[in-house]
Scaffold this active site. Structure first.
Site, PDB file in Angstrom:
ATOM      1  N   CYS A  39       7.072 -20.873  10.769  1.00  0.00           N
ATOM      2  CA  CYS A  39       7.222 -20.437   9.383  1.00  0.00           C
ATOM      3  C   CYS A  39       6.354 -19.225   9.079  1.00  0.00           C
ATOM      4  CB  CYS A  39       6.826 -21.557   8.413  1.00  0.00           C
ATOM      5  SG  CYS A  39       7.795 -23.058   8.547  1.00  0.00           S
ATOM      6  N   ASP A 461      -4.371  21.621   2.173  1.00  0.00           N
ATOM      7  CA  ASP A 461      -3.855  21.475   0.818  1.00  0.00           C
ATOM      8  C   ASP A 461      -4.977  21.652  -0.205  1.00  0.00           C
ATOM      9  OD1 ASP A 461      -1.433  20.357  -0.855  1.00  0.00           O
ATOM     10  OD2 ASP A 461      -3.224  19.340  -1.593  1.00  0.00           O
TER      11      ASP A 461
END
Length: 519
Positions: A39, A461
């Site tokens: 699970c 940048d």
């Protein structure tokens, strides 16, 4: 299935299992010896006794140990692993091999040859198998088989596609081989899962995709809404019921598929509800992979935030943990992202969107859909490779950008340049920077969003430098070393902390989303 000696890490996983903590969904799976089922941590069945639990990092490991997937929590819905390393060579090789095996476009006609996979990675097939098994405890073929069977399980449960189409879409060469593999692994006839499937609602095929919280859904929706092109994409509705639509072209095997898709977030579960046109049904696993990359659904915020939070890193300007829900927006089409990155150089988001809109209207292929806001595809690389300078110039695209777009289109259409998550990052960056009009900044931006490279960092940048409080690319690069290998997320957080109204198209300035109605 005897339980090994207790492990403190497994005791911690058991506490996560008891809490059903969605932040760890996909990070491990629990095999229950009393039932033979494995699970997800979020499974809502009664928590098994500790002595009956075995824990696995991968679903393939659980299946190799003899466990079958739970039909309630459905392990195929869990977000994928997102672990990266910049030091462990064996781990890097294994993860890259796993990423290539995860790619549904490589499943056509059966399993990819291990010799071809090893050659792509630059090693022998024997070395690849040895390293893969040492790292993960399963062979590459066992890993691939689990991946394909879980994909088939999702399609059988969520859709009404014929079983033969499910088998072929999941990479099996024939229905007979698919049925045999499914029965051998899960002890079920594939058609038995159809009893649990949901009836079709609306048009197209619907599936659910899981992700790990936290996820800043309004920020991601705001980013997408700013860049929508009329006829190609839309973001509509009011939060939390916002619907995102997009047209799509992709190649899966020898065929090119076109169609539309919509996504809607369901944070309460947490899942994304994806609806795909019937024309994309045969390529559904590839579409799912594209959407997961586009929305960054496999990110592990806990791991990323531990690296980026100022409590664990003292670098100047380190983005803090209060932004843990931010994701790096990806794309559905790497070539489209490349063209938009070129058109977005040194202009505002609005200006870049205007140029892209003209490009779609002039060169985009019409596409009939049931959605009035979706009617065209983004121009293909083959079409733009033949576009003349005059035709592009009439759209307001300057000469330098014209040359860059055509060169990129030719590299993709004629030279086999790949712009997706499975591309070789160093080789692709070098190829991009060799094209006219594409420098390091644009290449890093494309690596961040199209190649899904979490360590991309456009150090030049200016907005990023200001956010980090540095004055040069060298200083930004030095400051960023503490955040490896998650520098893309550091960039998004830095940009988010200081957005400006006229932000550059390629600055991921994700403004606050104030729940407006977006067209």
């Amino acid at each position: 299935m005897n339980r090994p000696a207790a492990d403190p890490a497994d005791d911690a996983r058991y506490l996560v299992l008891k809490a059903h903590d969605a932040r760890f969904d996909g990070s491990f799976f629990t095999g229950v010896t009393s039932t033979g089922i494995y699970c997800r941590p979020v499974c809502r069945v009664r928590v098994p006794r500790r002595e009956n639990c075995r824990f696995f990092t991968l679903a393939a490991q659980a299946e190799q140990a003899g466990f079958r997937p739970c039909l309630r929590c459905r392990p195929e819905l869990a977000p994928g692993p997102a672990t990266w390393s910049i030091q462990d060579a064996s781990g890097m090789l294994t993860r890259q091999a796993a990423r290539l095996l995860d790619d549904p476009t490589a499943w056509s006609g059966g399993a990819p040859a291990m010799t071809a996979l090893a050659a792509r990675l630059g090693v022998s097939d024997r070395h690849l198998r040895r390293i893969f098994e040492a790292q993960l405890g399963v062979s590459p073929l066992q890993y691939l088989q689990t991946r394909r069977l879980l994909t088939a399980k999702q399609l059988l449960t969520d859709t009404d596609l014929p079983v033969t189409r499910v088998a072929l879409a999941s990479g099996f060469a024939s229905l007979r081989r698919f049925n045999a593999a499914f029965a051998a692994h899960y002890g079920l006839n594939p058609t038995r899962l159809r009893h649990a499937g949901q009836p079709r609602e609306g048009q197209g095929v619907a599936v659910r995709l899981g992700y790990r919280p936290p996820y800043d859904v309004p920020a991601l929706l705001g980013f997408l809404a700013q860049r929508c092109l009329d006829g190609q994409a839309f973001v509509s509705g009011t939060a939390p019921n916002v619907l995102v639509g997009h047209t799509l072209r992709l190649q899966a095997g020898p065929r090119i598929h076109t169609g539309w898709l919509t996504v809607r977030f369901d944070p309460a579960r947490p899942t994304v509800c994806l609806q795909v046109s019937d024309s994309l049904g045969d390529a559904l696993p590839a579409v799912i992979a594209r959407v997961r990359a586009w929305l960054d659904l496999d990110a592990d915020p806990a791991v990323i935030d531990a690296c980026l939070s100022p409590e664990t890193r003292n670098a100047a300007g380190a983005p803090g943990g209060d932004l843990a829900g931010l994701r790096v927006p990806g794309c559905l089409d790497g070539f489209e992202l490349g063209v938009r990155a070129i058109l977005g150089q040194q202009v505002t988001v609005a200006a870049a969107r205007t140029l892209c809109q003209r490009l779609v209207e002039r060169f985009g292929e019409p596409l009939p859909t049931p959605w009035p806001a979706l009617s065209r595809l983004f121009p293909s690389a083959e079409v733009l490779a033949q576009a003349s300078g005059d035709a592009l110039g009439q759209l307001g695209i300057v000469r330098q950008r014209q040359g860059a777009i055509v060169a990129l289109a030719k590299a993709v259409a004629e030279q086999g340049l790949t712009l997706d998550a499975n591309a070789d990052v160093p080789a692709t960056l070098a190829a991009l920077k060799a094209l006219p009009g594409i420098g390091d900044w644009t290449a890093q931006y494309m690596a961040m969003r199209a190649l899904r490279w979490p360590d991309a960092f456009p150090a030049g940048d200016i907005a990023l430098q200001k956010a980090l409080g540095v004055d040069s690319a060298r200083e930004a690069e030095q400051a960023s070393q503490a955040w490896r290998p998650w520098r893309s997320y550091a960039v998004v957080r830095a940009w988010h902390r200081g957005p400006t109204p006229d932000a550059n198209e390629n600055t991921i300035s994700i403004a606050n989303y104030d729940q407006p109605t977006l067209g």
